[in-house]
Design a protein around this motif. Structure first.
Motif, PDB file in Angstrom:
ATOM      1  N   LEU A   1       0.659  -0.994  -0.033  1.00 31.70           N
ATOM      2  CA  LEU A   1       0.410  -0.615   0.224  1.00 31.70           C
ATOM      3  C   LEU A   1       1.082   1.439   0.014  1.00 31.70           C
ATOM      4  O   LEU A   1       0.541   2.318  -0.466  1.00 31.70           O
ATOM      5  N   ALA A   2       1.936   1.294   0.541  1.00 28.76           N
ATOM      6  CA  ALA A   2       3.024   2.507   1.095  1.00 28.76           C
ATOM      7  C   ALA A   2       4.498   2.012   0.920  1.00 28.76           C
ATOM      8  O   ALA A   2       4.181   0.590   1.419  1.00 28.76           O
ATOM      9  N   GLU A   3       5.431   2.391   0.236  1.00 32.12           N
ATOM     10  CA  GLU A   3       6.626   2.004   0.802  1.00 32.12           C
ATOM     11  C   GLU A   3       7.336   3.079   1.302  1.00 32.12           C
ATOM     12  O   GLU A   3       7.752   4.312   0.896  1.00 32.12           O
ATOM     13  N   GLU A   4       8.461   2.373   2.448  1.00 34.08           N
ATOM     14  CA  GLU A   4       9.648   3.478   3.077  1.00 34.08           C
ATOM     15  C   GLU A   4      10.686   3.627   1.602  1.00 34.08           C
ATOM     16  O   GLU A   4      11.001   2.648   0.902  1.00 34.08           O
ATOM     17  N   THR A   5      10.917   5.105   1.604  1.00 31.90           N
ATOM     18  CA  THR A   5      11.920   5.775   0.582  1.00 31.90           C
ATOM     19  C   THR A   5      13.279   4.936   0.243  1.00 31.90           C
ATOM     20  O   THR A   5      13.334   5.612   2.322  1.00 31.90           O
ATOM     21  N   LYS A   6      13.739   4.689  -0.343  1.00 30.62           N
ATOM     22  CA  LYS A   6      15.385   4.641   0.398  1.00 30.62           C
ATOM     23  C   LYS A   6      16.112   5.726   0.430  1.00 30.62           C
ATOM     24  O   LYS A   6      16.949   6.037   1.402  1.00 30.62           O
ATOM     25  N   GLU A   7      15.678   6.952  -0.082  1.00 26.94           N
ATOM     26  CA  GLU A   7      16.700   8.187   0.348  1.00 26.94           C
ATOM     27  C   GLU A   7      16.514   8.371   1.464  1.00 26.94           C
ATOM     28  O   GLU A   7      17.460   8.766   2.580  1.00 26.94           O
ATOM     29  N   SER A   8      15.593   8.326   2.214  1.00 25.46           N
ATOM     30  CA  SER A   8      14.903   9.141   3.558  1.00 25.46           C
ATOM     31  C   SER A   8      14.312   8.482   4.559  1.00 25.46           C
ATOM     32  O   SER A   8      13.182   7.752   3.890  1.00 25.46           O
ATOM     33  N   SER A   9      15.335   7.641   5.390  1.00 23.57           N
ATOM     34  CA  SER A   9      14.157   6.976   6.122  1.00 23.57           C
ATOM     35  C   SER A   9      13.279   7.530   7.015  1.00 23.57           C
ATOM     36  O   SER A   9      13.123   8.307   7.560  1.00 23.57           O
ATOM     37  N   GLY A  10      12.649   7.092   6.615  1.00 24.91           N
ATOM     38  CA  GLY A  10      10.881   7.205   7.882  1.00 24.91           C
ATOM     39  C   GLY A  10      10.104   7.328   6.730  1.00 24.91           C
ATOM     40  O   GLY A  10       8.978   8.309   7.295  1.00 24.91           O
TER      41      GLY A  10
ATOM     42  N   ALA B   1      -5.084   2.790 -13.622  1.00 27.26           N
ATOM     43  CA  ALA B   1      -3.220   3.630 -13.410  1.00 27.26           C
ATOM     44  C   ALA B   1      -3.670   5.334 -12.888  1.00 27.26           C
ATOM     45  O   ALA B   1      -3.775   5.446 -11.943  1.00 27.26           O
ATOM     46  N   THR B   2      -4.852   5.254 -13.522  1.00 22.28           N
ATOM     47  CA  THR B   2      -5.029   7.157 -13.465  1.00 22.28           C
ATOM     48  C   THR B   2      -5.679   7.462 -12.350  1.00 22.28           C
ATOM     49  O   THR B   2      -5.036   7.537 -11.076  1.00 22.28           O
ATOM     50  N   GLU B   3      -6.637   6.384 -11.505  1.00 24.51           N
ATOM     51  CA  GLU B   3      -7.138   6.350  -9.989  1.00 24.51           C
ATOM     52  C   GLU B   3      -5.973   6.141  -8.880  1.00 24.51           C
ATOM     53  O   GLU B   3      -6.307   6.365  -7.734  1.00 24.51           O
ATOM     54  N   ALA B   4      -5.450   5.484  -9.246  1.00 17.93           N
ATOM     55  CA  ALA B   4      -3.856   4.565  -8.818  1.00 17.93           C
ATOM     56  C   ALA B   4      -2.910   5.568  -7.864  1.00 17.93           C
ATOM     57  O   ALA B   4      -2.918   5.595  -6.439  1.00 17.93           O
ATOM     58  N   ARG B   5      -2.611   6.487  -9.078  1.00 17.45           N
ATOM     59  CA  ARG B   5      -2.276   7.360  -8.368  1.00 17.45           C
ATOM     60  C   ARG B   5      -2.461   8.855  -7.925  1.00 17.45           C
ATOM     61  O   ARG B   5      -1.983   8.766  -7.219  1.00 17.45           O
ATOM     62  N   ALA B   6      -3.244   8.676  -7.670  1.00 20.74           N
ATOM     63  CA  ALA B   6      -3.806  10.299  -6.914  1.00 20.74           C
ATOM     64  C   ALA B   6      -4.338   9.756  -5.237  1.00 20.74           C
ATOM     65  O   ALA B   6      -4.506  10.221  -4.751  1.00 20.74           O
ATOM     66  N   ALA B   7      -4.531   7.907  -5.575  1.00 19.61           N
ATOM     67  CA  ALA B   7      -4.623   7.912  -4.205  1.00 19.61           C
ATOM     68  C   ALA B   7      -3.467   7.621  -3.302  1.00 19.61           C
ATOM     69  O   ALA B   7      -2.952   8.172  -1.754  1.00 19.61           O
ATOM     70  N   SER B   8      -2.149   7.181  -4.457  1.00 18.64           N
ATOM     71  CA  SER B   8      -1.523   7.303  -3.932  1.00 18.64           C
ATOM     72  C   SER B   8      -0.695   8.670  -3.492  1.00 18.64           C
ATOM     73  O   SER B   8       0.213   8.396  -2.634  1.00 18.64           O
ATOM     74  N   ARG B   9      -0.770   9.390  -3.813  1.00 13.88           N
ATOM     75  CA  ARG B   9      -0.746  11.059  -3.996  1.00 13.88           C
ATOM     76  C   ARG B   9      -1.283  11.324  -2.390  1.00 13.88           C
ATOM     77  O   ARG B   9      -0.635  11.535  -1.568  1.00 13.88           O
ATOM     78  N   GLU B  10      -2.666  10.982  -1.799  1.00 12.95           N
ATOM     79  CA  GLU B  10      -3.475  10.998  -0.668  1.00 12.95           C
ATOM     80  C   GLU B  10      -2.457  10.325   0.322  1.00 12.95           C
ATOM     81  O   GLU B  10      -2.519  10.814   1.099  1.00 12.95           O
ATOM     82  N   ILE B  11      -2.189   8.923  -0.135  1.00 12.00           N
ATOM     83  CA  ILE B  11      -0.945   8.409   1.001  1.00 12.00           C
ATOM     84  C   ILE B  11      -0.154   9.103   1.509  1.00 12.00           C
ATOM     85  O   ILE B  11       0.289   9.083   2.612  1.00 12.00           O
ATOM     86  N   THR B  12       0.262   9.690   0.127  1.00 14.57           N
ATOM     87  CA  THR B  12       2.143  10.355   0.613  1.00 14.57           C
ATOM     88  C   THR B  12       1.640  11.711   1.450  1.00 14.57           C
ATOM     89  O   THR B  12       2.864  11.873   2.190  1.00 14.57           O
ATOM     90  N   ARG B  13       0.582  12.011   1.158  1.00 11.66           N
ATOM     91  CA  ARG B  13       0.506  12.991   1.865  1.00 11.66           C
ATOM     92  C   ARG B  13       0.540  13.083   3.594  1.00 11.66           C
ATOM     93  O   ARG B  13       1.277  13.435   4.206  1.00 11.66           O
ATOM     94  N   ALA B  14      -0.373  12.118   3.359  1.00 13.86           N
ATOM     95  CA  ALA B  14      -0.929  11.675   4.932  1.00 13.86           C
ATOM     96  C   ALA B  14       0.462  10.657   5.673  1.00 13.86           C
ATOM     97  O   ALA B  14       0.374  11.469   6.993  1.00 13.86           O
ATOM     98  N   LEU B  15       1.242  10.259   5.437  1.00 13.54           N
ATOM     99  CA  LEU B  15       2.391   9.671   5.125  1.00 13.54           C
ATOM    100  C   LEU B  15       4.157  10.736   5.734  1.00 13.54           C
ATOM    101  O   LEU B  15       4.514   9.980   6.494  1.00 13.54           O
ATOM    102  N   SER B  16       4.020  11.510   5.206  1.00  9.70           N
ATOM    103  CA  SER B  16       5.468  11.848   4.562  1.00  9.70           C
ATOM    104  C   SER B  16       5.164  13.774   4.860  1.00  9.70           C
ATOM    105  O   SER B  16       4.459  14.455   4.487  1.00  9.70           O
ATOM    106  N   ILE B  17       6.760  13.798   5.084  1.00 11.33           N
ATOM    107  CA  ILE B  17       6.541  15.724   5.994  1.00 11.33           C
ATOM    108  C   ILE B  17       6.224  15.812   4.536  1.00 11.33           C
ATOM    109  O   ILE B  17       7.195  15.804   4.290  1.00 11.33           O
ATOM    110  N   GLY B  18       5.899  16.741   4.220  1.00 10.33           N
ATOM    111  CA  GLY B  18       5.779  17.909   3.101  1.00 10.33           C
ATOM    112  C   GLY B  18       5.082  16.726   2.146  1.00 10.33           C
ATOM    113  O   GLY B  18       4.467  17.759   1.005  1.00 10.33           O
ATOM    114  N   GLY B  19       4.881  16.034   1.585  1.00 14.13           N
ATOM    115  CA  GLY B  19       3.839  15.040   0.642  1.00 14.13           C
ATOM    116  C   GLY B  19       4.671  15.122  -0.596  1.00 14.13           C
ATOM    117  O   GLY B  19       6.312  15.721  -0.852  1.00 14.13           O
TER     118      GLY B  19
END
Length: 418
Positions: free
Chosen positions: A203-212, A399-417
């Motif tokens: 559903l979401a993945e931790e980025t390799k560039e920045s822990s957390g 694909a379109t709907e998934a990309r939009a949902a991924s952006r929303e998940i990113t905003r919720a999980l990450s500082i700055g989105g």
């Protein structure tokens, strides 16, 4: 007010013995959640533990789930040792408590005494944060397929399906003559997560560039394949596309008759039979099928972990309690008493006699948890996965709907989105 059960035994037998200069046993306070263990189990455990540890009195306090998050956070900040020594928490809550500070690192005890290599991954992984183990798996529960044996027989199906393709074929046979092959609500995102994990996605993945730092990943190839399978399966019934499994209750829909299968925890069978006694003796269970025979599909593993407050004044006593509760004897007792899955796959034979729990245990061996971000609760609070599922099931481009949902998940999980 939480119901407090303080159970102590004054019998002194050979055991650890009192510490030098200690005139009275010390009290170790344990918070357990309402419904996790029966009063009888708590009484049995307390009496035997105190006999084996004559320097400890156990105070087991049963807490309500409502409002427990704030209460645990307050307890973790207690500086005077007045808080609990052991706390039961939901397995997906551990990361949040660690991130905010206040949990004791149990990595050494896990490796040395608690058999961490054998734990169910769906319980062990959420209890691990930044390489350290803070939550000790206590019990697990997960979804299985509950089915109507009479409808399977009527369709000429003699055994439960073993693969996802067999499952689709059987469900298509069952979806005839007014019967629903499966009742699957359009927003059952926990079930979708299992299909995504089976494909190698998340559903979401931790980025390799920045822990957390986390990024939504519903738009990746594996996640899209998981959604495609969900779409095929959901179409073989009349589940609502714009609601989850509780609106209406899928157990109630099953009880009304004409539904061959639902995906739920085995305990849902009790509600089904209470509403429709004619279904007693007709319900069966099998693990959610995987892509290959012999390996059940991935499932979300719910359940509880045991944690220790860092500011507690008796870490030794707390670890002794956890070692007992998470050990073979009391894991077996708890599983049989409460119809749970034990914390280790090798203990599954303890529940082999219960068909529903046995199916649940088989699935738990391939269990997973939601992304281990301390901010995952923010995703679930206004869940974009549900909206994404409805959009796809009602004709939106995946694909379109998934990309939009991924952006929303990113905003919720990450500082700055993004």
């Amino acid at each position: 007010m939480p119901l407090a059960l303080t159970l102590s035994c004054a019998v002194l037998l050979a055991g650890c013995g009192l510490l030098p200069g200690q005139d009275e046993p010390r009290t170790v306070t344990v918070w357990l959640m309402k419904g996790s263990a029966s009063p009888e189990f708590v009484e049995r455990f307390t009496e035997e533990f105190e006999k084996e540890h004559d320097d400890i009195d156990l105070a087991v306090e049963v807490q309500e789930w409502t409002g427990i998050g704030a209460k645990v956070k307050r307890a973790l900040k207690e500086e005077d040792g007045s808080g609990p020594d052991v706390i039961e928490v939901g397995n997906t809550q551990v990361a949040q408590y660690v991130d905010e500070g206040g949990l004791y690192d149990l990595t050494l005890e896990s490796a040395r005494d608690l058999g961490m290599d054998d734990w169910l991954p769906g319980l062990a992984e959420p209890g691990r944060y930044d390489g350290a183990q803070y939550g000790i798996p206590w019990y697990a529960a997960n979804r299985v397929v509950i089915y109507d044996k009479d409808l399977f027989e009527k369709a000429g199906i003699t055994r439960p399906p073993r693969t996802r393709e067999e499952w689709l074929a059987d469900t298509e046979k069952l979806n005839t003559g007014g019967d629903q092959g499966i009742y699957l609500a359009g927003q059952d995102w926990y079930t979708l997560a299992g299909f995504i994990w089976d494909e190698g996605g998340d559903l979401a993945e931790e980025t390799k560039e920045s822990s957390g730092d986390w990024r939504g990943s519903l738009h990746t190839g594996p996640a899209l394949r998981g959604m495609a399978f969900y779409q095929r399966l959901q179409a073989l019934g009349r589940g609502p596309r714009d609601a989850d499994e509780e609106h209406p209750s899928q157990a109630g829909v099953f009880a009304d008759g004409g539904v061959a299968q639902i995906i739920a925890v085995p305990g849902a069978a009790r509600a089904i039979e209470e509403k429709n006694p004619r279904l007693k003796g007709r319900l069966g269970y099998f693990p959610i099928p995987g892509k290959k025979a012999g390996r059940p599909g991935a499932v979300f593993t719910g359940g509880s972990d045991l944690v220790v407050p860092e500011r507690g004044d008796d870490h030794k006593g707390a670890v002794e309690v956890i070692e007992a509760l998470a050990g073979k004897k009391w894991q077996t007792d708890l599983a049989r008493t409460m119809n749970y899955v034990p914390n280790k796959a090798k203990l599954a034979p303890a529940v082999a006699g219960e068909e529903g729990v046995a199916a649940m245990a088989a699935g738990a061996a391939n269990g997973r948890a939601t992304p281990n971000s301390p901010r995952w609760a923010a995703v679930e609070a206004d869940n974009p996965i549900k909206a994404y599922m409805t959009a796809v099931l009602t004709g939106g481009d995946p694909a379109t709907e998934a990309r939009a949902a991924s952006r929303e998940i990113t905003r919720a999980l990450s500082i700055g989105g993004l």
